[in-house]
Design an enzyme around this catalytic site. Structure first.
Site, PDB file in Angstrom:
ATOM      1  N   CYS A   2       0.064  26.882  31.170  1.00 43.54           N
ATOM      2  CA  CYS A   2       1.025  27.461  32.241  1.00 43.54           C
ATOM      3  C   CYS A   2       0.101  27.348  33.492  1.00 43.54           C
ATOM      4  CB  CYS A   2       1.189  28.940  32.170  1.00 43.54           C
ATOM      5  SG  CYS A   2       1.765  29.504  30.475  1.00 43.54           S
ATOM      6  N   GLU A 486       3.487  11.550  19.642  1.00 44.16           N
ATOM      7  CA  GLU A 486       3.385  12.641  20.714  1.00 44.16           C
ATOM      8  C   GLU A 486       4.777  12.370  21.664  1.00 44.16           C
ATOM      9  OE1 GLU A 486      -0.323  11.518  23.585  1.00 44.16           O
ATOM     10  OE2 GLU A 486       0.410  13.469  23.737  1.00 44.16           O
TER      11      GLU A 486
END
Ligand code: M6R
Length: 607
Positions: A2, A486
């Protein structure tokens, strides 16, 4: 992970918050939100998914407040939906948070018993309620925030804003980074200086345990003991401009293509090409006085470290322990005062790598870091910083940072070899010359794009892929597998080719593509034998080799990618490119979000 931001400005801040959040999106992109004060009252807009969704919300329903906080989320507690998106409110308080509140469950129970109800599943909401409860007990917003923060356990960077307080933001840092930006009649708070770069380059970095009280014209900082402290202002080097993709479809593609140039810049920083020496930078220690290296890192940076282990041990006869940082930080490795601990990180903010660094510092061991972000926490806490000159890396999948990390580590390995008397001046000269050729060869490999793009159409059809390699190609095989999984979400494993027969060979069948990385090196024949074992079981082989290797094998492969013959020391750098391109084109064919793949973030600032 975040990203958080707070702004007290003389103009409507919502567009500025979004601008800052765009620069923080590398920290997470599950949802985003901003809150401002509208006529003294808290108002917010939040949206699930990428920032563009929040931008649209703000377009449809604008906010005009001149003070605000914002957040871009990588979910830890609670699914990534709008309800769990920050900012979280409790009566007169709004909060954005990066990190994890470890005692949130206990606090939630306590607050519920006190009559508070929870709108979200997040750990963060307890912070808003705690502060609100303190305000209700008669404390000022600042005192309420400071005493509530004392109850928090875990990792946090916070920004708090309050009803009717149009000139006050409270910030706090315990673990994740937080920086204050000083403007003219405005003040900023952000997860990093890059987020604040469009507004100011005068930055105060908060230290661990600091709490900050910001108004438009003042900054007061308290340390973990509640003492008022001064922290220096610094000029940040972060660029005010957002980096763009140029003519490329994705940042990843652009970054792959930048490699010849950035490898060249990086090598030129460490090597004196004219003199043929590896001591172009001043260093506070000599490798001659070092008895062991302990290198730790995460993900791709860990694979770079793993490759470097072969170089330091082979060229400099210097023993190297290489660890995944999340393991190293808890394994209490004994370290002698003559060791050097090295930490490799693109972002310089990875929580596990930083914690490992701090462990080494606490043991009195000298600490060096190889980082791409010069202003980062890992860089600031290191005794010596070895920068990679890759430039901003935006794609979540690390590409140019990896080959630049390899470039730094190779240059240091040559320097170590020379300082420890394991190679002569002539041998140093030759290795430096060989390294100087890496950018040219990297350029040649990029010309194989068309062939690699065709091969990747096949890979996009399968669900599992195996990568094999020996020696430095073993960590490169693991890096190839990481890259593929990924961004394309195809399951992939990287194995030491010699280990195949100890288990993974059971996976081989006609469906299984096996990517073998085998330049013509000292153990080429051994890898080819392992390749035969795969072929004998019907496995479909994609061979990445060099011209000599291609000439020496007449085996039937599905495809052979032939890179130029290169000296051993640069082989991992050069072979990294086809590995990256295979993953990139496969993801493009799969139609995934290449630059911002699901569930990931560029910078991992939680454990
Ligand atoms: O910023 P860092 O180099 O410390 O990040 C480490 C890993 O999170 C990173 O390399 C990650 O594995 C990449 N997404 C791989 O492409």
């Amino acid at each position: 992970m975040c990203g958080i931001v707070g702004i007290i400005g003389g103009e409507p801040v919502a567009p500025l918050l979004v601008d800052a959040l765009k620069r923080l999106e590398y920290r997470g992109y599950d949802s985003a939100g901003v809150a401002t004060l509208e006529d003294g009252l808290l108002a917010r807009r939040r949206a699930e998914g990428k920032l563009v969704n929040l931008e649209q919300r703000l377009k449809d329903d604008p906010l005009d407040g001149k003070i605000g906080i914002g957040h871009t989320r990588w979910a830890t507690h609670g699914v990534p939906n709008e309800t769990n998106a920050h900012p979280h409110f409790s009566d007169d308080v709004a909060v954005v948070h990066n990190g994890i509140i470890e005692n949130f469950s206990e606090l939630r129970t306590e607050l519920k018993a006190d009559g508070y109800s929870f709108a979200s599943q997040t750990d963060t909401e307890v912070i808003a309620h705690l502060v609100s409860r303190e305000i209700k007990s008669g404390k000022s917003p600042v005192d309420a925030a400071l005493s509530a923060i004392r109850r928090l356990e875990g990792a946090y960077a916070l920004a708090l804003m309050f009803t009717q307080e149009d000139d006050l933001i409270v910030g706090a840092r315990n673990g994740p980074p937080l920086a204050v930006g000083h403007g003219e009649g405005s003040m900023y708070l952000g997860s990093d200086a890059i987020a604040l770069a469009p507004f100011t380059n005068v930055i105060t970095y908060l230290e661990d345990g600091d709490r900050a009280v910001l108004t438009s014209s003042s900054l007061v900082i308290y340390d973990a003991d509640g003492q008022m402290v001064e922290r220096a202002q610094q000029k940040s080097v972060g660029t005010a401009f957002l980096v763009d993709k140029g003519n490329h479809r994705h940042f990843m593609e652009k970054e792959i293509h930048e490699q010849p140039e950035v490898i060249s810049h990086t090598l030129a920083h460490y090597l004196d090409f004219a003199a043929g020496t590896s001591n172009a930078i001043d260093m506070p220690f000599s490798f001659a006085d070092v008895d062991r290296l302990a290198i730790s890192a995460c993900g791709t940076a860990y694979y770079a470290a793993h490759i470097a282990k072969y170089w330091f041990e082979r060229f400099a006869r210097l023993p190297v322990d290489v660890d995944i940082a999340s393991e190293f930080r808890y394994r209490e490795m004994p370290l002698s005062k003559d060791s050097i601990a090295l930490f490799v990180s693109q972002s310089g903010e990875t929580a596990d790598t930083l914690a490992s660094l701090r462990y080494c510092r606490s043991q009195g061991v000298r600490v060096g870091s190889i980082v791409n972000v010069r202003d980062s926490t890992i860089a600031r806490e290191s005794d010596v910083v070895f920068p990679t000159l890759a430039g901003p890396e935006i794609g979540v999948a690390s590409t140019k940072a990896f080959t630049c990390q390899l470039s730094v580590l190779a240059a240091l390995a040559v320097r170590a070899a020379r300082e420890r008397g394991k190679i002569t001046a002539e041998e140093e000269n030759q290795l430096v010359r060989q390294l100087s050729e890496a950018p040219r060869f990297a350029n040649q490999v990029l010309k194989l794009e068309e062939q690699i793009e065709k091969i990747s159409r096949e890979l996009a059809q399968v669900r599992h892929v195996l990568y094999l390699g020996r020696d430095t190609n073993f960590p490169l095989a693991m890096e190839g597998a990481l890259k593929l999984k990924e961004i394309s979400y195809i399951h992939a494993e990287g194995y030491a080719a010699g280990e195949l027969k100890h288990g993974p060979i059971a996976l081989i069948d006609e469906q299984m593509p096996v990517i073998v990385i085998a330049p013509f090196d000292r153990i080429f024949e051994k890898t080819i034998s392992n390749m035969q074992e795969v072929a004998a079981r019907g496995g479909r082989i994609i061979l990445i080799t060099d011209e000599r290797g291609a000439a020496k094998t007449d085996m039937d492969t599905l495809e052979t990618i032939v890179v130029p013959d290169v000296p051993e020391i640069i082989a991992p750098i050069i072979h990294a490119l086809p590995v990256q391109l295979l993953a990139y084109f496969t993801a493009v064919h799969m139609g995934t979000d290449v630059d911002q793949p699901r569930n990931l973030a560029k910078s991992v600032t939680v454990e």
